[in-house]
Design a protein around this motif. Structure first.
Motif, PDB file in Angstrom:
ATOM      1  N   HIS A  65      24.387  45.258 120.509  1.00 24.37           N
ATOM      2  CA  HIS A  65      24.933  45.595 119.132  1.00 24.37           C
ATOM      3  C   HIS A  65      25.754  46.993 119.689  1.00 24.37           C
ATOM      4  N   CYS A  66      26.993  46.819 119.169  1.00 23.43           N
ATOM      5  CA  CYS A  66      27.592  48.129 119.697  1.00 23.43           C
ATOM      6  C   CYS A  66      28.475  48.467 118.647  1.00 23.43           C
ATOM      7  N   ILE A  93      19.722  45.111 122.765  1.00 23.34           N
ATOM      8  CA  ILE A  93      20.001  46.448 123.175  1.00 23.34           C
ATOM      9  C   ILE A  93      21.054  47.082 122.028  1.00 23.34           C
ATOM     10  N   TRP A  94      20.845  48.094 121.623  1.00 28.10           N
ATOM     11  CA  TRP A  94      21.966  48.953 120.784  1.00 28.10           C
ATOM     12  C   TRP A  94      22.587  49.684 121.851  1.00 28.10           C
ATOM     13  N   ALA A 105      23.774  41.301 118.883  1.00 23.88           N
ATOM     14  CA  ALA A 105      22.461  41.699 118.173  1.00 23.88           C
ATOM     15  C   ALA A 105      22.707  42.404 116.929  1.00 23.88           C
ATOM     16  N   LYS A 106      21.666  42.138 115.912  1.00 23.63           N
ATOM     17  CA  LYS A 106      21.665  43.004 114.886  1.00 23.63           C
ATOM     18  C   LYS A 106      20.971  44.200 115.271  1.00 23.63           C
ATOM     19  N   THR A 125      16.387  46.346 117.895  1.00 23.16           N
ATOM     20  CA  THR A 125      17.131  46.562 118.929  1.00 23.16           C
ATOM     21  C   THR A 125      16.543  47.844 119.836  1.00 23.16           C
ATOM     22  N   VAL A 126      16.525  47.733 121.089  1.00 18.95           N
ATOM     23  CA  VAL A 126      16.066  48.905 121.901  1.00 18.95           C
ATOM     24  C   VAL A 126      17.387  49.727 122.125  1.00 18.95           C
ATOM     25  N   TYR A 127      17.058  51.086 121.781  1.00 18.87           N
ATOM     26  CA  TYR A 127      18.371  52.023 122.077  1.00 18.87           C
ATOM     27  C   TYR A 127      18.504  52.367 123.556  1.00 18.87           C
TER      28      TYR A 127
END
Length: 78
Positions: free
Chosen positions: A53-54, A24-25, A70-71, A75-77
């Protein structure tokens, strides 16, 4: 046997359809990060591995909660 007495129960069927891993982003504010961590922990209890990812200034919060990084790619936004 009724619909909720065995392996055909709606809750078990829903759990079985969850993905096993999610990247997840998450680019929201600090308060939202704290809130989503509690939700992500519930998914972990159900067997879903979540990577996040943040923004760099919030990464320590997700690290402390035990989430892998996560890179951005793939990712899922949220």
């Amino acid at each position: 046997m009724g619909c909720c007495d065995g392996t055909d129960s709606p809750a078990l069927t829903a759990l079985a359809s969850l993905p096993k891993e999610i990247n997840i982003w998450f680019d929201h504010g600090l308060g939202d990060c704290v809130h989503i961590i509690s939700i992500f922990k519930q998914f972990e209890i159900m067997g879903v591995k979540i990577r996040v990812h943040c923004e760099e200034n919030k990464q320590e919060l997700f690290d402390a909660a035990g989430f892998e990084r996560a890179k951005l790619e793939g990712t899922v936004y949220h």
